[in-house]
Design an enzyme around this catalytic site. Structure first.
Site, mmCIF file in Angstrom:
data_model
loop_
_atom_site.group_PDB
_atom_site.id
_atom_site.type_symbol
_atom_site.label_atom_id
_atom_site.label_comp_id
_atom_site.label_asym_id
_atom_site.label_seq_id
_atom_site.Cartn_x
_atom_site.Cartn_y
_atom_site.Cartn_z
ATOM 1 N N LYS A 119 117.493 15.822 -37.544
ATOM 2 C CA LYS A 119 116.297 16.343 -36.853
ATOM 3 C C LYS A 119 115.483 15.177 -36.292
ATOM 4 C CE LYS A 119 112.544 17.357 -39.436
ATOM 5 N NZ LYS A 119 111.263 16.713 -39.056
ATOM 6 N N ASN A 120 115.313 14.129 -37.100
ATOM 7 C CA ASN A 120 114.409 13.048 -36.697
ATOM 8 C C ASN A 120 115.029 12.074 -35.711
ATOM 9 O OD1 ASN A 120 112.569 14.304 -38.259
ATOM 10 N ND2 ASN A 120 112.556 12.800 -39.915
ATOM 11 N N CYS B 273 98.532 17.140 -41.132
ATOM 12 C CA CYS B 273 99.333 18.236 -41.677
ATOM 13 C C CYS B 273 99.227 18.133 -43.192
ATOM 14 C CB CYS B 273 100.770 18.126 -41.205
ATOM 15 S SG CYS B 273 101.559 16.640 -41.823
ATOM 16 N N ARG C 99 98.072 11.620 -40.391
ATOM 17 C CA ARG C 99 99.033 11.437 -39.277
ATOM 18 C C ARG C 99 98.341 10.885 -38.020
ATOM 19 N NH1 ARG C 99 103.554 14.534 -40.743
ATOM 20 N NH2 ARG C 99 104.760 13.093 -39.491
ATOM 21 N N ASP D 267 96.924 6.193 -33.535
ATOM 22 C CA ASP D 267 96.302 5.013 -32.896
ATOM 23 C C ASP D 267 97.319 3.975 -32.454
ATOM 24 O OD1 ASP D 267 96.650 4.847 -35.728
ATOM 25 O OD2 ASP D 267 95.588 2.955 -35.705
ATOM 26 N N ASP E 190 110.640 10.661 -47.324
ATOM 27 C CA ASP E 190 111.167 12.015 -47.101
ATOM 28 C C ASP E 190 112.085 12.487 -48.223
ATOM 29 O OD1 ASP E 190 111.474 11.764 -43.461
ATOM 30 O OD2 ASP E 190 109.767 11.972 -44.796
ATOM 31 N N ARG F 49 111.901 24.282 -40.880
ATOM 32 C CA ARG F 49 111.611 23.256 -39.862
ATOM 33 C C ARG F 49 112.663 22.147 -39.908
ATOM 34 N NH1 ARG F 49 106.643 20.449 -40.633
ATOM 35 N NH2 ARG F 49 107.558 19.356 -38.862
#
Ligand code: EPZ
Length: 427
Positions: A22-23, A116, A121, A124, A305, A397
């Site tokens: 996914k990433n 989230c 998150r 900048d 993760d 997700r």
């Protein structure tokens, strides 16, 4: 809302092929906007986040379809660079579109992706990097407007190796005038995959996977066909589930080198790990040993993760372990739910002290975010009795039908089935 009903105590066994990452797929799908024409991406899993990204690309004017695990995008018809607020809110990874849209259209209009469940998150570093390339960025409340007549190469240093900021700057720099150097870059395998994809379209990038990435700007890019790398976090999740249920599972379509830090931790916990080509076999029949101290850090260190998933294994270990989370400030939300299943975990600021117990007990628990949800599923598989995991959309997700994947390994798990009066779990 969907639920997962799990009858625990069944060791996982068998062989499973791991889905595409996914990433890696999300920035690559965004990067397809850098070329005009038809881009084909293989090994893209059916996930909520992927569908949101395709929906956004369609809103920008692209034609996009996802058949099986192949995505076909025609970006030639893209005509605008305004990302709808509603869709930004559904997935913060929409931020990956900033660099490509700025490079393609000379402007991009979007909204603060917002925090989230796992943390603030901030973005900048993304904005600073794009400003260094010559973008004029104005923020009015949540709205962000970026413009750039022409992006120019620059020397950019990231104070923190942000994965997203590294990827956004890389993508914007592919069409900038001159050379861009990113020092302090993130080193994740997904960034290497993005470099390979962009170079397959004619970009000139070297260094992804190290902390210094150099991009020579080019005039234009040409669409290509590309296959995404396997998902190391889904693989790691299955490996931990196999260990926590004292089973024996072989995972195929993996990149063992991307999982070195997890393999090291599992071996310290006494879990047997075999590696042969793209296959990893995980097996154990003993209670895991405690692991004195694990600290999440940027790749190649232990990944944030996989923190919640490994915490489940340590909650069942013989001894006390300490897990320190240094990437996200809110990534211990699974602890309360695990405690309701009998785990003995105390959180002190960004460290969790995990005193192993001999068993967990099924309960009704709530997924608060993607990886916390995956951890609760592992806990349910290992627990005595029945566990119901609610708010399963968080898990969808990042996992393509987690229940089908686990059921293929012998897990007794069903989705949304009403719990029958007699208490039996169908299937
Ligand atoms: C990527 O998120 C992954 N998501 C995350 O995976 C992963 O946890 C994270 O990298 C770290 O490895 C995708 O690739 C889609 P970061 P990203 O920018 O890019 C702070 C999952 O479960 N930061 O490396 O958002 C930030 O607040 C997801 O699959 C700034 O301060 O991660 C965070 O504390 C969750 N300013 C830390 O850096 C910035 O401009 C890591 O963020 C950017 C980030």
């Amino acid at each position: 809302m969907d639920k997962l009903v799990i009858e625990g105590g069944q060791p996982l066994s068998g062989t499973i092929a791991i889905q595409g990452a996914k990433n890696a797929a999300l920035p690559i799908l965004a990067g397809s906007m850098l070329a005009s024409g038809t881009v084909v991406i293989d090994s893209v899993p059916q996930l909520l986040d992927i569908e949101v990204m395709l929906h956004i690309l369609q809103e920008l004017g692209c034609r996009a379809e996802h058949v099986g695990d192949t995505v076909t995008i025609n970006t030639a018809t893209a005509y605008q660079a305004h990302i709808p607020e509603k869709l930004m809110g559904q997935m913060r990874s929409s931020i990956f579109l900033m660099g490509p849209l700025l490079a393609r259209f000379g402007e991009v209009h979007l909204y603060q992706p917002g925090g989230c469940a796992i943390g603030e998150r901030k973005i900048d570093l993304h904005l600073e990097g794009l400003r260094s390339l010559g973008a004029e960025i104005e923020e009015y409340g949540d709205r962000i407007s970026c413009r750039a007549e022409k992006l120019r190469g620059a020397d950019i240093h990231l104070g923190f190796p942000s994965v997203g900021a590294t990827e956004n700057i890389m993508m914007a720099a592919t069409l900038a005038e001159g050379r861009t150097t990113i020092t302090g870059a993130a080193r994740e395998p997904e960034i290497q995959d993005l470099q390979h994809f962009l170079n397959a379209m004619g970009a000139r990038i070297i260094g992804a996977g190290t902390d210094t990435i150099t991009i020579e700007g080019v005039e234009s890019l040409t669409p290509c066909r590309y296959r995404v790398i396997p998902d190391r976090i889904v693989a790691g999740t299955v490996m931990v589930a196999a260990a926590a249920t004292k089973g024996k599972v072989t995972l195929t379509n993996t990149r063992p080198a991307h999982l070195s830090s997890l393999i090291h931790v599992l071996r310290r916990a006494g879990v047997g790990i075999g590696i042969e080509g793209d296959a990893i076999t995980v097996g154990t029949s003993a209670r895991p040993k405690a692991v004195e101290r694990i600290v999440t850090s940027p790749y190649p260190a232990f990944p944030t993760d996989l923190q919640s998933q490994v915490m489940v294994l340590l909650a069942l270990a013989d001894g006390t372990s300490i897990m320190k989370e240094t990437i996200f400030e809110g990534r211990f939300k699974h602890v309360d739910e695990l405690s309701r299943m009998g785990a003995d975990i105390r959180v002190d600021l960004n460290a969790a002290v995990i005193r192993g117990v001999s068993r967990l007990y099924g309960a009704t628990v709530e997924a608060t975010d993607l990886r916390a949800g995956a951890a609760l599923v592992i806990a349910g598989l290992a627990a005595n009795g029945r566990t119901v995991v609610e708010q399963v959309h968080h898990i969808d997700r990042g996992y393509d039908s987690i229940e089908s994947m686990l059921a293929r390994l012998g897990a007794r798990i069903v989705r949304s089935a009403p719990v029958p009066d007699n208490g039996a779990v169908p299937g």
